[in-house]
Design a protein around this motif. Sequence first.
Motif, PDB file in Angstrom:
ATOM      1  N   CYS A   1      32.977  89.855  63.225  1.00 48.77           N
ATOM      2  CA  CYS A   1      33.915  89.114  64.068  1.00 48.77           C
ATOM      3  C   CYS A   1      34.952  90.086  64.626  1.00 48.77           C
ATOM      4  CB  CYS A   1      34.589  88.026  63.238  1.00 48.77           C
ATOM      5  SG  CYS A   1      35.931  87.214  64.115  1.00 48.77           S
TER       6      CYS A   1
ATOM      7  N   CYS B   1      37.845  83.632  59.820  1.00 49.71           N
ATOM      8  CA  CYS B   1      38.926  83.157  60.688  1.00 49.71           C
ATOM      9  C   CYS B   1      38.490  82.011  61.596  1.00 49.71           C
ATOM     10  CB  CYS B   1      39.505  84.311  61.501  1.00 49.71           C
ATOM     11  SG  CYS B   1      38.460  84.900  62.829  1.00 49.71           S
TER      12      CYS B   1
ATOM     13  N   CYS C   1      38.921  88.984  63.537  1.00 49.75           N
ATOM     14  CA  CYS C   1      39.474  89.327  62.219  1.00 49.75           C
ATOM     15  C   CYS C   1      38.951  90.676  61.727  1.00 49.75           C
ATOM     16  CB  CYS C   1      39.175  88.231  61.195  1.00 49.75           C
ATOM     17  SG  CYS C   1      37.436  88.030  60.806  1.00 49.75           S
TER      18      CYS C   1
HETATM   19 ZN   LIG Z   1      36.768  86.237  62.146  1.00 45.79          ZN
END
Ligand SMILES: [Zn+2]
Length: 256
Positions: free
Chosen positions: A36, A65, A39
């Motif tokens: 991701c 997240c 995050c």
């Molecule tokens: Zn994330």
Amino acid sequence: MFHFLLRTIPRPILIRLSYVFSWFAPLLFRGNKVQCPVCGHSFRKFLPYGYGGRTKRDNVLCPSCLTLERHRVLWLYLKQHTDFFTTPRKMLHIAPEQPFLGRFRNMKHLDLTTADLFSPLADVHCDIQAMPFANRSFDVIFCNHVLEHVADDMKAMRELYRVMRPGGFGIFQVPVDESRKSTFEDPSITSENDREQHFWQKDHVRLYGLDYPDRLRAAGFNVQRIDMADEVGEELSERFRLGHADNVYRCDRPLA
Ligand SMILES: [Zn+2]
């Protein structure tokens, strides 16, 4: 099972549960196949997400997240193409996305106002078709996955234009059926089932087609459609799980 829970648990409870879930899910999904960019964490895979029908899909929700494809696409766009993370701006965030809310609040260079019809998390409760803000109030406006829920979206777009400062910009993402040349609207389609079938979700009131940018241009904006999945290339796009369906629509209000 996961999809069933998403459909049956009321959304406010779901949001609270998701905070608890995001504590232990990263352990369950430990790995290094997907990442991701919001995050920064890596996982074996992401979680499934969607309310059924066309919107249901696997391996898309960040366990840490809670970003989806569209959040990651927007984040990458802001990082790579804007000075959003450094330049002081007066910002309006309509229907603030949960993965971004805390992050944006912590950015001291942003003077942030959040607005929503109902959400208790928002600073101002208002209807986007008639907002209680003065003309030319904001340097930047985010209004993502909102317009497809609004009865008179053209009126909402004119409102977004009105409250934006000349020279300012906005990001207005919506779901777009790219196989469809023009936007499909039919006010006689009102039941949840029919809306889900025709507009992809039970609370959508239209399905946008390739003419979506033209609707924004009619309100006065200069519009760019950016496909970040295409831009970062196949390998990174697969690692970040971006998807070509989630484009960034950047709208600039001209200076004059
Ligand atoms: Zn994330």
